[in-house]
Design a protein around this motif. Structure first.
Motif, PDB file in Angstrom:
ATOM      1  N   UNK A   6      74.137  86.813 -17.789  1.00 58.84           N
ATOM      2  CA  UNK A   6      74.215  85.686 -16.850  1.00 58.84           C
ATOM      3  C   UNK A   6      74.276  86.131 -15.391  1.00 58.84           C
ATOM      4  N   UNK A   7      74.926  87.248 -15.144  1.00 53.26           N
ATOM      5  CA  UNK A   7      75.083  87.715 -13.767  1.00 53.26           C
ATOM      6  C   UNK A   7      73.793  88.334 -13.234  1.00 53.26           C
ATOM      7  N   UNK A   8      72.980  88.862 -14.127  1.00 53.30           N
ATOM      8  CA  UNK A   8      71.668  89.368 -13.723  1.00 53.30           C
ATOM      9  C   UNK A   8      70.699  88.212 -13.461  1.00 53.30           C
ATOM     10  N   UNK A   9      70.792  87.173 -14.289  1.00 50.69           N
ATOM     11  CA  UNK A   9      69.812  86.099 -14.243  1.00 50.69           C
ATOM     12  C   UNK A   9      70.168  84.982 -13.265  1.00 50.69           C
ATOM     13  N   UNK A  10      71.444  84.824 -12.966  1.00 44.66           N
ATOM     14  CA  UNK A  10      71.884  83.687 -12.148  1.00 44.66           C
ATOM     15  C   UNK A  10      72.662  84.152 -10.922  1.00 44.66           C
ATOM     16  N   UNK A  11      72.194  85.223 -10.298  1.00 40.74           N
ATOM     17  CA  UNK A  11      72.892  85.772  -9.131  1.00 40.74           C
ATOM     18  C   UNK A  11      73.021  84.745  -8.016  1.00 40.74           C
ATOM     19  N   UNK A  12      71.950  84.003  -7.758  1.00 37.95           N
ATOM     20  CA  UNK A  12      71.989  83.007  -6.687  1.00 37.95           C
ATOM     21  C   UNK A  12      73.007  81.914  -6.986  1.00 37.95           C
ATOM     22  N   UNK A  13      73.079  81.495  -8.231  1.00 35.56           N
ATOM     23  CA  UNK A  13      74.055  80.465  -8.620  1.00 35.56           C
ATOM     24  C   UNK A  13      75.476  80.995  -8.458  1.00 35.56           C
ATOM     25  N   UNK A  14      75.685  82.252  -8.818  1.00 32.90           N
ATOM     26  CA  UNK A  14      76.994  82.881  -8.653  1.00 32.90           C
ATOM     27  C   UNK A  14      77.402  82.867  -7.177  1.00 32.90           C
ATOM     28  N   UNK A  15      76.501  83.291  -6.318  1.00 33.54           N
ATOM     29  CA  UNK A  15      76.800  83.333  -4.892  1.00 33.54           C
ATOM     30  C   UNK A  15      77.017  81.942  -4.320  1.00 33.54           C
ATOM     31  N   UNK A  16      76.267  80.958  -4.820  1.00 33.11           N
ATOM     32  CA  UNK A  16      76.388  79.598  -4.306  1.00 33.11           C
ATOM     33  C   UNK A  16      77.760  79.006  -4.584  1.00 33.11           C
ATOM     34  N   UNK A 145      82.728  75.252 -21.405  1.00 32.91           N
ATOM     35  CA  UNK A 145      82.152  76.592 -21.292  1.00 32.91           C
ATOM     36  C   UNK A 145      80.724  76.688 -21.821  1.00 32.91           C
ATOM     37  N   UNK A 146      80.365  75.855 -22.782  1.00 29.13           N
ATOM     38  CA  UNK A 146      79.014  75.921 -23.330  1.00 29.13           C
ATOM     39  C   UNK A 146      77.964  75.495 -22.304  1.00 29.13           C
ATOM     40  N   UNK A 147      78.374  74.751 -21.289  1.00 27.15           N
ATOM     41  CA  UNK A 147      77.443  74.311 -20.252  1.00 27.15           C
ATOM     42  C   UNK A 147      77.391  75.271 -19.060  1.00 27.15           C
ATOM     43  N   UNK A 148      78.193  76.325 -19.116  1.00 21.12           N
ATOM     44  CA  UNK A 148      78.262  77.259 -17.993  1.00 21.12           C
ATOM     45  C   UNK A 148      77.791  78.634 -18.451  1.00 21.12           C
ATOM     46  N   UNK A 149      76.705  79.155 -17.878  1.00 23.95           N
ATOM     47  CA  UNK A 149      76.193  80.444 -18.354  1.00 23.95           C
ATOM     48  C   UNK A 149      77.154  81.598 -18.148  1.00 23.95           C
ATOM     49  N   UNK A 150      78.036  81.506 -17.167  1.00 23.58           N
ATOM     50  CA  UNK A 150      78.979  82.587 -16.911  1.00 23.58           C
ATOM     51  C   UNK A 150      80.147  82.556 -17.894  1.00 23.58           C
ATOM     52  N   UNK A 151      80.676  81.377 -18.179  1.00 22.46           N
ATOM     53  CA  UNK A 151      81.877  81.267 -18.998  1.00 22.46           C
ATOM     54  C   UNK A 151      81.607  81.061 -20.480  1.00 22.46           C
ATOM     55  N   UNK A 152      80.349  80.968 -20.860  1.00 21.55           N
ATOM     56  CA  UNK A 152      80.014  80.696 -22.264  1.00 21.55           C
ATOM     57  C   UNK A 152      80.648  81.721 -23.209  1.00 21.55           C
TER      58      UNK A 152
END
Length: 209
Positions: A6-16, A145-152
């Motif tokens: 998730x951190x590789x694929x959603x870096x922009x979302x993490x930063x946002x 958590x199932x709706x959140x790629x980081x916390x899944x």
């Protein structure tokens, strides 16, 4: 196995997240600042994009995600790719070990804290920041958590559970701070920072070897 995808694929979302929830982020930073000593050689385990390591004065950051490390490097952190359970550093290397919102992602909390103890100087300090699983925010994170790629795939822990593992790893002399008393979308200014735990969703712990 490190939960890096998730951190590789959603870096922009993490930063946002930090931009959208700046008041909550600043409250967490302020809480951790109360625990950290001002000087010494420090590392953040699970440095992510460096959002905490930079402002809190950590020199080194380790993380299994290459994308996250790229962001941390841009924030002036010396970065190393690796996992919390097997730190590529000699014993007694650091004065401070910091880890923020990382405990829920590691594969083995016991080994992670044993490694933190190993790389600390004899009088060094460990500072942890995390969302308590029994707190209002922690409960919502677990329910959704199932709706959140980081916390899944995250495994949240309570403060009491973490204290037990810290003691088993040889840590003592605990100090606690807490903040975040509202749901994140409802926070538009600094949240109070108080000693102890049990009320705030974000808990900081300082412990010594």
């Amino acid at each position: 196995m490190p939960k890096t995808a998730p951190f590789e694929e959603h870096t922009d979302r993490y930063e946002q997240w930090f931009e959208t929830h700046e008041a909550a982020y600043r409250s967490e930073l302020a809480a951790l600042e109360r625990l950290l000593s001002p000087a010494g050689y420090g590392i953040e385990i699970g440095v992510g994009s460096g959002r905490f390591a930079g402002p809190l004065g950590m020199d080194v950051g380790i993380d299994p995600s290459a994308a996250m490390l790229g962001c941390a490097r841009e924030r002036g952190i010396e970065v190393v790719r690796g996992v919390a359970e097997s730190l590529p550093f000699d014993a007694a290397t650091f004065d401070t070990v910091l880890s923020v919102t990382t405990i829920c992602f590691v594969d083995d909390i016991t080994q992670t804290l044993a490694e933190a103890a190993r790389v600390l100087e004899p009088d060094g300090e460990l500072v942890l920041g995390f969302i308590d699983k029994h707190s209002p925010v922690g409960e919502i994170y677990q329910e959704t958590k199932e709706q959140n790629p980081f916390y899944r795939d995250a495994v949240f822990v309570s403060t009491d559970e973490l204290i037990e593992v810290l003691e088993a790893a040889g840590f003592t002399d605990f100090e606690f701070v807490q903040t975040i008393y509202h749901w994140l979308d409802d926070i538009d200014g600094p949240e109070p920072i108080e000693s102890g735990y049990g009320d705030g969703s974000f808990v900081g712990i300082r412990a010594r070897r």
